[in-house]
Write a protein that holds these residues in place. Structure first.
Motif, mmCIF file in Angstrom:
data_model
loop_
_atom_site.group_PDB
_atom_site.id
_atom_site.type_symbol
_atom_site.label_atom_id
_atom_site.label_comp_id
_atom_site.label_asym_id
_atom_site.label_seq_id
_atom_site.Cartn_x
_atom_site.Cartn_y
_atom_site.Cartn_z
ATOM 1 N N HIS A 8 5.512 -2.944 -32.320
ATOM 2 C CA HIS A 8 4.454 -2.795 -33.321
ATOM 3 C C HIS A 8 4.905 -3.207 -34.718
ATOM 4 O O HIS A 8 6.092 -3.109 -35.060
ATOM 5 C CB HIS A 8 3.991 -1.346 -33.370
ATOM 6 C CG HIS A 8 3.464 -0.820 -32.076
ATOM 7 N ND1 HIS A 8 2.365 -1.363 -31.452
ATOM 8 C CD2 HIS A 8 3.881 0.203 -31.274
ATOM 9 C CE1 HIS A 8 2.122 -0.701 -30.327
ATOM 10 N NE2 HIS A 8 3.038 0.251 -30.194
ATOM 11 N N SER A 73 1.911 -5.975 -32.197
ATOM 12 C CA SER A 73 0.553 -5.429 -32.208
ATOM 13 C C SER A 73 0.479 -4.302 -33.218
ATOM 14 O O SER A 73 1.490 -3.717 -33.612
ATOM 15 C CB SER A 73 0.165 -4.917 -30.816
ATOM 16 O OG SER A 73 1.079 -3.942 -30.352
ATOM 17 N N LEU A 74 -0.747 -4.010 -33.640
ATOM 18 C CA LEU A 74 -1.022 -2.899 -34.544
ATOM 19 C C LEU A 74 -1.313 -1.674 -33.702
ATOM 20 O O LEU A 74 -2.263 -1.657 -32.916
ATOM 21 C CB LEU A 74 -2.214 -3.227 -35.437
ATOM 22 C CG LEU A 74 -2.694 -2.112 -36.366
ATOM 23 C CD1 LEU A 74 -1.619 -1.744 -37.386
ATOM 24 C CD2 LEU A 74 -3.989 -2.523 -37.071
ATOM 25 N N THR A 75 -0.496 -0.640 -33.861
ATOM 26 C CA THR A 75 -0.692 0.575 -33.088
ATOM 27 C C THR A 75 -1.918 1.344 -33.588
ATOM 28 O O THR A 75 -2.567 0.956 -34.571
ATOM 29 C CB THR A 75 0.577 1.441 -33.156
ATOM 30 O OG1 THR A 75 0.485 2.495 -32.200
ATOM 31 C CG2 THR A 75 0.785 2.039 -34.530
ATOM 32 N N SER A 76 -2.246 2.419 -32.918
ATOM 33 C CA SER A 76 -3.369 3.264 -33.302
ATOM 34 C C SER A 76 -3.148 3.810 -34.717
ATOM 35 O O SER A 76 -2.008 4.124 -35.075
ATOM 36 C CB SER A 76 -3.479 4.425 -32.306
ATOM 37 O OG SER A 76 -4.477 5.303 -32.682
ATOM 38 N N ASN A 78 -5.233 1.370 -35.265
ATOM 39 C CA ASN A 78 -5.652 -0.007 -35.136
ATOM 40 C C ASN A 78 -6.811 -0.287 -36.098
ATOM 41 O O ASN A 78 -6.710 0.056 -37.286
ATOM 42 C CB ASN A 78 -5.984 -0.298 -33.669
ATOM 43 C CG ASN A 78 -6.009 -1.775 -33.359
ATOM 44 O OD1 ASN A 78 -7.054 -2.407 -33.435
ATOM 45 N ND2 ASN A 78 -4.858 -2.334 -33.028
ATOM 46 N N ALA A 91 -9.288 -5.092 -39.249
ATOM 47 C CA ALA A 91 -8.974 -6.108 -38.247
ATOM 48 C C ALA A 91 -8.642 -7.440 -38.903
ATOM 49 O O ALA A 91 -7.647 -8.100 -38.564
ATOM 50 C CB ALA A 91 -10.140 -6.271 -37.276
ATOM 51 N N SER A 114 -6.295 -7.511 -33.150
ATOM 52 C CA SER A 114 -7.033 -6.257 -33.306
ATOM 53 C C SER A 114 -8.503 -6.583 -33.507
ATOM 54 O O SER A 114 -8.841 -7.557 -34.184
ATOM 55 C CB SER A 114 -6.505 -5.473 -34.519
ATOM 56 O OG SER A 114 -5.165 -5.112 -34.339
ATOM 57 N N ILE A 139 -5.242 -6.331 -28.251
ATOM 58 C CA ILE A 139 -4.873 -4.933 -28.026
ATOM 59 C C ILE A 139 -6.155 -4.098 -27.976
ATOM 60 O O ILE A 139 -7.071 -4.298 -28.781
ATOM 61 C CB ILE A 139 -3.913 -4.398 -29.107
ATOM 62 C CG1 ILE A 139 -3.544 -2.941 -28.796
ATOM 63 C CG2 ILE A 139 -4.461 -4.568 -30.511
ATOM 64 C CD1 ILE A 139 -2.425 -2.373 -29.655
ATOM 65 N N VAL A 141 -7.307 -0.024 -27.777
ATOM 66 C CA VAL A 141 -6.918 1.384 -27.801
ATOM 67 C C VAL A 141 -7.747 2.112 -26.749
ATOM 68 O O VAL A 141 -8.915 1.781 -26.504
ATOM 69 C CB VAL A 141 -7.111 1.986 -29.201
ATOM 70 C CG1 VAL A 141 -6.756 3.469 -29.220
ATOM 71 C CG2 VAL A 141 -6.249 1.229 -30.215
ATOM 72 N N SER A 173 -3.829 6.499 -27.923
ATOM 73 C CA SER A 173 -3.789 7.221 -29.187
ATOM 74 C C SER A 173 -3.821 8.711 -28.842
ATOM 75 O O SER A 173 -3.633 9.086 -27.682
ATOM 76 C CB SER A 173 -4.976 6.830 -30.065
ATOM 77 O OG SER A 173 -4.911 7.479 -31.317
#
Length: 323
Positions: A8, A73-76, A78, A91, A114, A139, A141, A173
């Motif tokens: 991430h 990736s962008l984690t939660s 997000n 996004a 995202s 990605i 969630v 998440s």
């Protein structure tokens, strides 16, 4: 070639946006020993660490640990917020940042796009924009502000992803109801809540007919698939003997395992062996969860051992990389 599919990054601009507009669901607080943690509805789930926004440090750490390519990736949370406009802006901000990072490190980075899932029309538009910027996948969630990913409101997004042939990284998440479950106690969300979130999401998909509707879609499950490797037999027997479990598809859940990849973010050999037994060695992808506090490129590679490179032919094919 070693490809890290679960890793991430974010940016300070994203954090500033979350601080200003993420409330009341998301809040920041200082830890007793210093540093910050982000809470979701009062449940801690995201400890902030400086490498999360330092791309040069990432490349140095990849070099040190023998990782060739990271699919960031962008984690939660997000870009998933009740405020659809905030989701759209988040996004765009992060997809632009990841495209810029890929340009700066073209041989070392790929990225998952995202999407602002709470606005399906805007999500479809952002998907096309992200693909044009060079995204290698998407990605998702595990729930969209509490709504399952199988909800028919999201069908246009899934249809567009399916048509584009993009791999999807399913990441958890804090699950809905986390506060009622007491996940704030002992910070139970990372060790337990996340794997529940993934398990519920993929189980719904397997029973819902999701993979029947999207025949080109391949999904990478975070954290070794949650508890899917342990439960796949139970899911099958319930499909066989409980009518409600078979209402969405005639196919038993295990029928769709050839559409699923599991990452290697597990912490014992027994867990890794079960993942391999469930989907096959050719559907295990290296993942580290770097740079979270339990993320560890070297440790996850050591667990894979001599088979690490063998697992990566799947990643190379999935992301269009040379072997």
């Amino acid at each position: 070639m070693i490809v890290d599919v679960h890793t991430h990054m974010l940016t300070e601009d994203y954090l500033d946006l979350l601080r200003r507009e993420g409330g009341p669901d998301y809040s920041f607080r200082t830890l007793p020993g210093g540093g910050e943690v982000i809470d979701k509805c009062g449940v801690p789930f995201f400890t902030l660490l400086p490498p999360m926004w330092d791309f040069d440090q990432r490349i140095r750490d990849m070099d040190a640990d023998g990782v060739d390519v990271s699919v960031i990736s962008l984690t939660s949370p997000n870009a998933i917020f009740p405020d659809a406009d905030l989701g759209r802006r988040a996004a765009r901000l992060m997809n632009d940042a990841f495209a810029e990072a890929r340009t700066a490190h073209p041989d070392r980075l790929r990225w998952f796009a995202s999407l602002p899932w709470t606005d399906p029309t805007a999500a479809g538009e952002e998907l096309l924009r992200a693909v044009a910027l060079g995204a290698s996948g998407v990605i998702a969630v595990a729930t969209v502000d509490g709504t399952p990913l199988t909800d028919r409101a999201f069908a246009p997004i899934w249809a567009a992803i399916d048509a584009a042939g993009l791999p999807v990284f399913l990441h958890p998440s804090v699950p809905p109801g986390g506060e009622a479950l007491g996940l704030g106690d002992y910070n139970l969300s990372p060790p337990v809540g996340f794997v529940f979130d993934t398990t519920l999401a993929i189980s719904r998909m397997l029973y819902d007919g999701f993979f029947d509707r999207y025949p080109n879609l391949h999904m990478i499950l975070a954290h070794g698939g949650g508890t899917l490797p342990f439960l796949i037999g139970r899911l099958d027997i319930c499909h066989e003997r409980i009518p409600a479990c078979a209402a969405g598809t005639n196919h038993r859940p295990s029928h769709f395992l050839d559409r699923i990849y599991l990452d290697s973010v597990v912490y014992t050999k027994g867990a890794l062996d079960l993942c391999i037994e469930t989907v096959g060695a050719d559907r295990i992808l290296f993942g580290s969860d770097y740079p979270h506090n339990i993320g560890d490129m070297k440790g996850r590679l050591d667990l894979l051992g001599a088979s690490a490179a063998a697992h990566e032919s799947a990643a190379a094919s999935l992301f269009g990389l040379p072997d």
